[in-house]
Design an enzyme around this catalytic site. Structure first.
Site, mmCIF file in Angstrom:
data_model
loop_
_atom_site.group_PDB
_atom_site.id
_atom_site.type_symbol
_atom_site.label_atom_id
_atom_site.label_comp_id
_atom_site.label_asym_id
_atom_site.label_seq_id
_atom_site.Cartn_x
_atom_site.Cartn_y
_atom_site.Cartn_z
ATOM 1 N N ASP A 59 -12.455 -3.845 -19.155
ATOM 2 C CA ASP A 59 -12.108 -2.685 -19.353
ATOM 3 C C ASP A 59 -12.680 -1.443 -18.395
ATOM 4 O OD1 ASP A 59 -10.757 -0.602 -19.709
ATOM 5 O OD2 ASP A 59 -9.827 -0.766 -21.785
ATOM 6 N N SER A 140 -4.811 3.053 -1.381
ATOM 7 C CA SER A 140 -3.202 3.199 -0.978
ATOM 8 C C SER A 140 -3.339 4.180 0.290
ATOM 9 C CB SER A 140 -2.350 3.977 -1.652
ATOM 10 O OG SER A 140 -1.461 4.220 -1.561
ATOM 11 N N TYR A 163 -1.226 9.422 -9.551
ATOM 12 C CA TYR A 163 -2.078 8.637 -8.146
ATOM 13 C C TYR A 163 -2.192 9.052 -7.044
ATOM 14 C CZ TYR A 163 -1.824 3.772 -5.907
ATOM 15 O OH TYR A 163 -2.119 2.751 -5.414
ATOM 16 N N LYS A 167 -6.518 8.930 -5.766
ATOM 17 C CA LYS A 167 -6.763 7.675 -4.396
ATOM 18 C C LYS A 167 -7.396 8.471 -4.084
ATOM 19 C CE LYS A 167 -5.707 3.285 -6.207
ATOM 20 N NZ LYS A 167 -6.189 2.230 -6.469
#
Ligand code: NAP
Length: 202
Positions: A59, A140, A163, A167
């Protein structure tokens, strides 16, 4: 035989990365935060003859878990050739820079940025033993500052504050990491993988 660790490899892009590396002759440590899901993914790969793979519980948000994974892998090998930091979360939608709270940011950054840093720092010693070490951070194109500042870009309106900021920070971390390792045989890259259902072999 070259050895690779992939985080979040029990499904989707991580799983397909495991499949691809196995097909290229790598031994794969298939990271999964849920060991049973990791073992199930390993069985799927073994069922199609890709058997140089084992599940590792990992994890990325849990330092003890990363340390345990490092110890487990360190008991099996004294070097690692490839680290693919694939595990990531999107943080749920919609996500707005005015409405998302700090706790939501922390959660997404804990996986998408700090998770990558944790795993990289715990495994860097094993990677340094490889003659051709590689670190691949799965990012991304949706986190590109250039694209998202361009009103003519076709996805300009597809904003996702949590998000994309995580990134974008990962991209900068990747650039800094590559700089730190520039005088070594490491190659450090960020990649964007778009996974469409039609791309996944049945
Ligand atoms: N899908 C796309 O089109 C796309 C495009 C660009 C970039 N990406 C990036 O590509 C990577 C993989 O995306 P995906 O579409 O395959 O995502 P996904 O289907 O949601 O799979 C994410 C993987 O990460 C794991 N994960 C999440 N939190 C974790 C943690 N704390 N520790 C360890 N593993 C954790 C998940 O485990 P569980 O199964 O336990 O949840 C799962 O294995 C991500 O970094 C994503 O941001 C995806």
């Amino acid at each position: 035989m070259k050895k690779a660790l992939i985080t979040g490899a029990n499904k989707d892009i991580g799983f397909e990365t495991a499949r691809a590396l196995l097909q290229h002759g790598y031994y794969v440590y298939l990271g999964s935060r849920n060991l049973e899901n990791g073992k199930a993914a390993v069985e799927k790969l073994k069922a199609v003859g890709l058997d140089q793979v084992e599940a590792i519980m990992l994890d990325v948000t849990d330092e003890q878990s990363v340390q345990n994974a490092r110890e487990t892998i360190g008991s099996k090998t004294d070097m690692l050739d490839v680290l693919v930091n694939n595990a990531g979360i999107n943080g749920g939608f919609p996500q707005s820079s005015l409405e998302a709270g700090i706790e939501q940011y922390k959660k997404v950054f804990d996986t998408n940025l700090y998770g990558v840093i944790r795993v990289t720092q715990f495994f860097i010693d094993l990677l340094k033993k490889s003659t051709e070490p590689r670190i691949v951070n799965v990012s991304s194109s949706g986190s590109s500052l250039t694209l998202h500042s361009d009103p003519t870009w076709k996805y300009y309106s597809h904003k996702a504050a949590l998000y994309q900021s995580s990134k974008a920070a990962l991209n900068m971390y990747t650039i800094d990491l590559a700089y730190q390792l520039k005088d070594t045989s490491f190659k450090v890259n960020a990649v964007c993988n778009i996974l469409l259902p039609s791309m996944v072999p049945s």
